[in-house]
Scaffold this motif. Structure first.
Motif, PDB file in Angstrom:
ATOM      1  N   GLU A 583     -36.153  49.537   9.546  1.00 24.24           N
ATOM      2  CA  GLU A 583     -35.015  48.695   9.218  1.00 24.24           C
ATOM      3  C   GLU A 583     -35.245  48.886   7.659  1.00 24.24           C
ATOM      4  O   GLU A 583     -35.941  48.384   6.738  1.00 24.24           O
ATOM      5  CB  GLU A 583     -35.597  47.114   9.287  1.00 24.24           C
ATOM      6  CG  GLU A 583     -35.065  45.998   8.306  1.00 24.24           C
ATOM      7  CD  GLU A 583     -35.942  45.185   7.715  1.00 24.24           C
ATOM      8  OE1 GLU A 583     -35.741  44.299   6.834  1.00 24.24           O
ATOM      9  OE2 GLU A 583     -37.213  45.432   8.096  1.00 24.24           O
ATOM     10  N   ARG A 587     -27.158  45.383   5.439  1.00 19.89           N
ATOM     11  CA  ARG A 587     -25.849  44.633   5.812  1.00 19.89           C
ATOM     12  C   ARG A 587     -24.880  45.258   5.030  1.00 19.89           C
ATOM     13  O   ARG A 587     -24.698  44.519   3.899  1.00 19.89           O
ATOM     14  CB  ARG A 587     -26.000  43.336   6.359  1.00 19.89           C
ATOM     15  CG  ARG A 587     -24.878  42.747   7.230  1.00 19.89           C
ATOM     16  CD  ARG A 587     -25.136  41.320   7.682  1.00 19.89           C
ATOM     17  NE  ARG A 587     -24.472  41.176   8.729  1.00 19.89           N
ATOM     18  CZ  ARG A 587     -24.392  39.579   9.191  1.00 19.89           C
ATOM     19  NH1 ARG A 587     -25.037  38.904   8.532  1.00 19.89           N
ATOM     20  NH2 ARG A 587     -23.824  39.657  10.214  1.00 19.89           N
ATOM     21  N   ASN A 588     -23.720  45.761   5.327  1.00 24.02           N
ATOM     22  CA  ASN A 588     -22.565  46.412   4.517  1.00 24.02           C
ATOM     23  C   ASN A 588     -21.486  46.448   5.578  1.00 24.02           C
ATOM     24  O   ASN A 588     -21.276  47.740   5.894  1.00 24.02           O
ATOM     25  CB  ASN A 588     -23.058  47.379   3.953  1.00 24.02           C
ATOM     26  CG  ASN A 588     -21.976  47.816   2.880  1.00 24.02           C
ATOM     27  OD1 ASN A 588     -20.982  47.132   2.657  1.00 24.02           O
ATOM     28  ND2 ASN A 588     -22.014  48.908   2.010  1.00 24.02           N
ATOM     29  N   TYR A 609     -32.501  44.121   6.160  1.00 22.69           N
ATOM     30  CA  TYR A 609     -31.429  43.628   7.143  1.00 22.69           C
ATOM     31  C   TYR A 609     -31.941  42.708   8.101  1.00 22.69           C
ATOM     32  O   TYR A 609     -32.866  43.080   8.966  1.00 22.69           O
ATOM     33  CB  TYR A 609     -30.930  44.781   7.979  1.00 22.69           C
ATOM     34  CG  TYR A 609     -29.332  44.750   8.631  1.00 22.69           C
ATOM     35  CD1 TYR A 609     -29.026  43.512   8.895  1.00 22.69           C
ATOM     36  CD2 TYR A 609     -28.560  46.097   8.451  1.00 22.69           C
ATOM     37  CE1 TYR A 609     -27.645  43.658   9.486  1.00 22.69           C
ATOM     38  CE2 TYR A 609     -27.394  45.908   9.041  1.00 22.69           C
ATOM     39  CZ  TYR A 609     -26.868  44.678   9.501  1.00 22.69           C
ATOM     40  OH  TYR A 609     -25.506  44.838  10.222  1.00 22.69           O
ATOM     41  N   ASP A 613     -29.249  39.109  11.644  1.00 21.59           N
ATOM     42  CA  ASP A 613     -28.068  39.709  11.480  1.00 21.59           C
ATOM     43  C   ASP A 613     -27.767  41.051  12.265  1.00 21.59           C
ATOM     44  O   ASP A 613     -26.637  41.359  12.834  1.00 21.59           O
ATOM     45  CB  ASP A 613     -28.016  39.972   9.883  1.00 21.59           C
ATOM     46  CG  ASP A 613     -27.924  38.672   9.149  1.00 21.59           C
ATOM     47  OD1 ASP A 613     -27.642  37.643   9.582  1.00 21.59           O
ATOM     48  OD2 ASP A 613     -28.342  38.796   7.761  1.00 21.59           O
ATOM     49  N   LEU A 614     -29.016  41.833  12.523  1.00 17.82           N
ATOM     50  CA  LEU A 614     -29.031  43.083  13.129  1.00 17.82           C
ATOM     51  C   LEU A 614     -28.400  42.678  14.712  1.00 17.82           C
ATOM     52  O   LEU A 614     -27.625  43.413  15.039  1.00 17.82           O
ATOM     53  CB  LEU A 614     -30.233  43.715  13.086  1.00 17.82           C
ATOM     54  CG  LEU A 614     -30.717  44.461  12.012  1.00 17.82           C
ATOM     55  CD1 LEU A 614     -32.192  44.970  11.951  1.00 17.82           C
ATOM     56  CD2 LEU A 614     -29.877  46.018  12.075  1.00 17.82           C
ATOM     57  N   ASP A 617     -24.927  41.726  14.792  1.00 16.01           N
ATOM     58  CA  ASP A 617     -24.068  42.809  14.626  1.00 16.01           C
ATOM     59  C   ASP A 617     -23.858  43.982  15.641  1.00 16.01           C
ATOM     60  O   ASP A 617     -23.288  44.984  15.649  1.00 16.01           O
ATOM     61  CB  ASP A 617     -24.376  43.544  12.978  1.00 16.01           C
ATOM     62  CG  ASP A 617     -23.942  42.468  11.929  1.00 16.01           C
ATOM     63  OD1 ASP A 617     -23.312  41.519  12.149  1.00 16.01           O
ATOM     64  OD2 ASP A 617     -24.554  43.027  10.880  1.00 16.01           O
TER      65      ASP A 617
END
Length: 960
Positions: A583, A587-588, A609, A613-614, A617
């Protein structure tokens, strides 16, 4: 037709908790939560997930609660899907259900249908949307829980202009529920009751402050009320649905020491005795595994089975049975023993279970009659060994393979490269193997190929890791003209390669190809990808040219870093493998170079990240969190902590377990498994440390639903650990009772008084040992009797034959002396530093009189200084400095003293030091001086850009 009131009463009557002993949940269940911004925020879902994960009845079921709320969403947005509605994009509900395949769906909608007025939905549209969504769910056989809209404002019932409209929409929900046979949870009634029975305080606004912070969105009390009511409704819906009764979880039998405990086991009456055991390999490719099992049975029991190709009554039969899950196996013990699996890997796990289960009686093998059907809950159960920072012999790595096999860990990852060494032998670039600083040479191709074969035969897959673009000082040190980002100011990146250069990309592609050719059976290639310092890379012409070519603004090196990850992904894919990364990327969503979702991410630091969130996403993760899955030298979390953990929990870096910051995932479907990572440790500590941590992780991932307390697990573990020791080691180390625990709560053997250590072996030969950390040889002292230890000591022992040849693997163990603390002048005094601090490694840890590596000050980049104010002047003639040690890195530094903090006198100049830091630290003696301030100027660290000071001690001149 079942009446509405029957449905509502049923929901209340069956509120015996979703998390109770009679839970209707099944292993791996998923529940979809559809709704508006309340569900999008998901505070009540987080609370429900924590309850499921903390309850002893549901914590191991790995339940996924999936947030499908749409910020600002109305009923038609849920039904039809939406695109970029206040940042939310979602497919139609019917498509989401097909993809998620939940066991139940909660639909909580209506607030925005009312609140948005003319832009909302009139009652007839709201009802049509609800009916369409319930019909879609019924078509897919998904039970639905309909929740009424709660409230808009907390004013007394009837005083809010929205109340009458909300009540109308509540009636619609109840009507649709009654007509469709769906469970209805009347949130509005619950919220109104709560508000009427709880007095308001003066600080609260008239329409907010008790359950909501703005009249709609939930405070903790509101989330708790939502969770309570919806748990009741979900439990009712699941009990009402025609699902199969949950399979009973068999309680572990302590008389049968199996770790990890099988997913399903049925015991029958009696046992099977095998007086002359015969192992049968029903196909030629099973012969290597059969021979391994025969050797293991002989090592455990002293009885050597014969090998045969055809079964007879009383045989132990290994056979392949097609159509099973990849790692599943089945054991049947009746008149014979049959182990069957879809592939040799599943058979390998079955042979371990049999090995753990069999006993001896009257010179015969004895096995309880039973049936076992077993498979792992998650596919990735791994172990990492850092061979780049500290060299490990192939023999030690083979012991690690044996540990993986014994506890059904399917992957052994080798961290082959780092700043200290490049241990993979490159034929294309042989110079990169010439300047290793890890205490050993690079491996040979023959050694690595043999290790891969050895592991394959035992069901363990070797995964290679080449750490790029950071952690690559070895490449830069040996080939600076190719790999170095030259000329940047104020410093040059000594550990990050020039990945903007096309020739560097060609070299990386070549190296990846070489490594993949050796690790042929691995489905993965790990590129590292973390902690790459590129803050100054924009100064280099190669990066500037790439910015221009790709239309990127200046200082877009992080965009090029993301592009590099995708370029390596293509290099790996063309070799037929899947890329794994740490990791390390953030996050973008606006990035020009999105990271492919089929990359497997190992979440370790929970910083770049976040795991939540991972997962949201769409990435798949391996939980490799520092807490509780990192082993770093003496830093070994107790097995109890690992056993109390589960896959949903990601613990950040911490020195003390109690201070850990945790992230909890609610959607667990893409958590592929977990991995224990052992960093920086010397080979002699590896097995002893990992055998305390790995078994607990193995069981939590293989069979998280096992109905076992830690006490029950510990009984089983003692038996399997003794067996593992007997199988792998020719010498056993015994010690007198330990009288201390580790000061930081780690699980390592500690003592304060002289400790007696003895060595035994059940085999013929001469026991030889060392106490200096070096491996024993045929000329090492022979063991003649107990050894007394009075300081921290590593004892390494092995059995040797008459000609000096070693018999089997060596055994090693470190015993740590816990000395009495004698505070020095710097202990607990005020410290100041020149710059920033890395994470929790605060300056005060350098003066806490604790020589544990994790209790140290970290800062970067170098140079950095740390200054201690002793509070008043003292006569001082001795200072001790303890830079971070790992056996290879060295630090350049100076030490200054002062009476006023303005004028300084240098008492030590180690600015040209090349001696690796050591646990004993550096003692600095000088003519006694009057001192109040002491400053350590850390100039350079050979391993990376940061500096690390474990402890600073200042001693008053004796006699003063």
């Amino acid at each position: 037709m079942i009446s509405l009131w029957t449905l509502l009463i049923t929901a209340t009557a069956l509120s015996s908790q979703l998390t109770g002993a009679d839970t209707p949940m099944r292993p791996g269940d998923a529940i979809d939560f559809f709704g508006d911004s309340i569900t999008w925020q998901g505070g009540y879902i987080d609370l429900m997930s924590r309850r499921l994960q903390e309850s002893p009845h549901t914590r191991g079921l790995l339940i996924s609660l999936i947030k499908r709320g749409i910020n600002g969403g109305k009923s038609n947005d849920l039904r039809d899907g939406c695109k970029d509605l206040y940042g939310c994009t979602q497919a139609p509900l019917s498509e989401v259900l097909k993809r998620d395949r939940p066991c139940a769906a909660v639909i909580e909608i209506g607030i925005n249908d009312v609140w948005h007025g003319d832009k909302g939905n009139p009652p007839e549209v709201f009802e049509k949307c609800l009916r369409d969504m319930v019909a879609s769910a019924k078509t897919q056989k998904v039970p639905v829980i309909l929740a009424t809209p709660s409230l808009i404002g907390e004013e007394p019932q009837g005083s809010n202009p929205f109340d009458s409209q909300l009540d109308q929409y509540v009636a619609i929900v109840k009507k649709v529920g009654a007509d469709t046979g769906s469970i209805v949870v009347d949130l509005r009634a619950s919220f109104v009751r709560y508000l009427s029975s709880h007095p308001r305080t003066a600080e609260m606004g008239k329409d907010r402050g008790m359950l909501t912070y703005d009249g709609v969105h939930m405070l903790p009390a509101g989330n708790a009320l939502l969770a309570d009511e919806l748990e009741t409704g979900i439990a009712a819906a699941l009990r009402k649905s025609p699902r199969a009764k949950p399979a009973a979880i068999s309680a572990p039998q302590t008389s049968l020491p199996l770790v990890p405990w099988p997913r399903s086991i049925t015991f029958r009456t009696g046992s099977l005795a095998l007086n002359r055991p015969v192992l049968v390999a029903t196909s030629p490719n099973l012969l290597p595994l059969t021979k391994i099992l025969a050797e293991e049975i002989q090592a455990k029991t002293g009885i050597k089975p014969a090998l045969a190709s055809k079964p007879t009554q009383g045989s132990i039969i290994l056979k392949l049975a097609p159509n099973g899950d990849p790692e599943s196996y089945r054991i049947e013990v009746n008149q014979s023993v049959t182990i069957s699996a879809a592939n040799p890997r599943g058979l390998a796990w079955g042979t371990v279970t049999l090995l753990q289960a069999l006993q001896t009686k009257d010179n015969a093998l004895q096995i309880r009659r039973m049936s076992i059907e077993d498979k792992p809950a998650r596919p990735h159960r791994g172990l990492l060994i850092d061979v780049a920072r500290r060299y490990h012999s192939i023999d030690v790595l083979k012991q690690c393979v044996e540990l993986c096999r014994f506890y059904k860990l399917g992957y052994l990852q080798l961290h082959l490269t780092d700043n200290e060494a490049f241990t993979f032998p490159s034929r294309a670039f042989p110079q990169i193997n010439t300047q290793n600083q890890n205490g050993g040479l690079s491996y040979t191709l023959e050694e690595l190929k043999e290790l891969v074969r050895f592991a394959d035969e035992r069901g363990v897959i070797m995964v290679p890791e080449m750490d790029i673009p950071g952690h690559s000082a070895t490449l830069i040190r040996t080939m600076p003209d190719l790999f170095k980002i030259k000329g940047t100011k104020p410093y040059e990146h000594h550990a990050t390669i020039n990945f903007a250069n096309s020739e560097v990309l060609k070299a990386i592609d070549t190296l990846i190809g070489e490594i993949c050719d050796v690790f042929r059976t691995s489905p993965y290639f790990h590129m590292g990808g973390d902690e790459a310092d590129i803050s100054l890379a924009d100064q280099h012409p190669d990066f500037q040219a790439a910015f221009h070519q790709l239309g990127l603004p200046e200082k877009s090196q992080h965009e090029l870093y993301r592009r590099f990850l995708t370029q390596v992904d293509e290099m790996v894919k063309k070799r037929g493998k899947q890329l794994i990364v740490w990791e390390g990327f953030g996050r973008n969503a606006a990035s020009k170079f999105p990271i492919p979702k089929d990359i497997l991410v190992m979440e370790f630091e929970n910083a770049y990240y976040l795991p939540t969130d991972l997962l949201e996403d769409g990435y798949s993760l391996v939980n490799a969190s520092w807490t509780p899955l990192y082993v770093v030298n003496r830093h070994v979390w107790p097995a109890r902590k690992v056993y109390e953990w589960d896959l949903s929990r990601f613990g950040r870096f911490s020195n003390l377990y109690e201070t850990t910051g945790w992230y909890g995932a609610t959607d667990l479907r893409r958590i592929a498994g977990a991995q224990v990572c052992s960093w920086e440790g010397p080979e002699e500590t590896e097995i002893e440390n990992l055998r305390r941590v790995a078994p607990a992780m193995a069981e939590r991932v293989w069979n998280p639903a096992v109905g076992s307390s830690f006490q029950q697990f510990e009984v089983r573990l003692r038996a399997t650990d003794d067996l593992f020791d007997r199988l792998v080691h020719s010498v056993t180390i015994h010690n007198s009772p330990l009288d201390a625990t580790d000061p930081n709560g780690f699980d390592v053997p500690c003592f304060t008084k002289p400790l007696s250590v003895s060595l035994t072996s059940s085999r013929q030969g001469v026991i030889r040992f060392t106490l200096d950390g070096k491996p024993p040889t045929g000329s090492s002292p022979s063991y003649a009797g107990p050894v007394n230890l009075t300081q921290t000591t590593t004892i390494r022992a092995a059995l040797f034959g008459p000609t000096g040849q070693r018999l089997g693997y060596e055994t090693s163990k470190v015993f740590y002396l816990v000395p009495p603390r004698t505070p020095n002048l710097a202990t607990g005094k005020k410290v100041t530093v020149s710059g920033g601090t890395q994470g929790p490694q605060v300056p005060e840890l350098a003066v806490d009189d604790n020589l544990e590596l994790s209790s140290s000050w970290w800062a970067g980049p170098a140079p950095q200084w740390l200054q201690v104010d002793l509070g008043k002047t003292f006569r001082v003639d001795r200072i001790e400095v303890f830079p971070y040690w790992d056996g290879s890195r060295y630090y350049e530094y100076t030490v200054e003293v002062s009476t006023d903090g303005q004028s300084w006198f240098v008492v030590a100049d180690n600015s040209a030091n090349r001696t690796p830091a050591k646990p004993q630290g550096d003692e600095i003696r000088f003519a006694a001086r009057t001192v109040r301030f002491v400053k350590v100027n850390l100039l350079h660290n050979s391993a990376n850009e940061a500096v690390h000071l474990v402890e600073l001690r200042v001693w008053e001149t004796k006699g003063n």
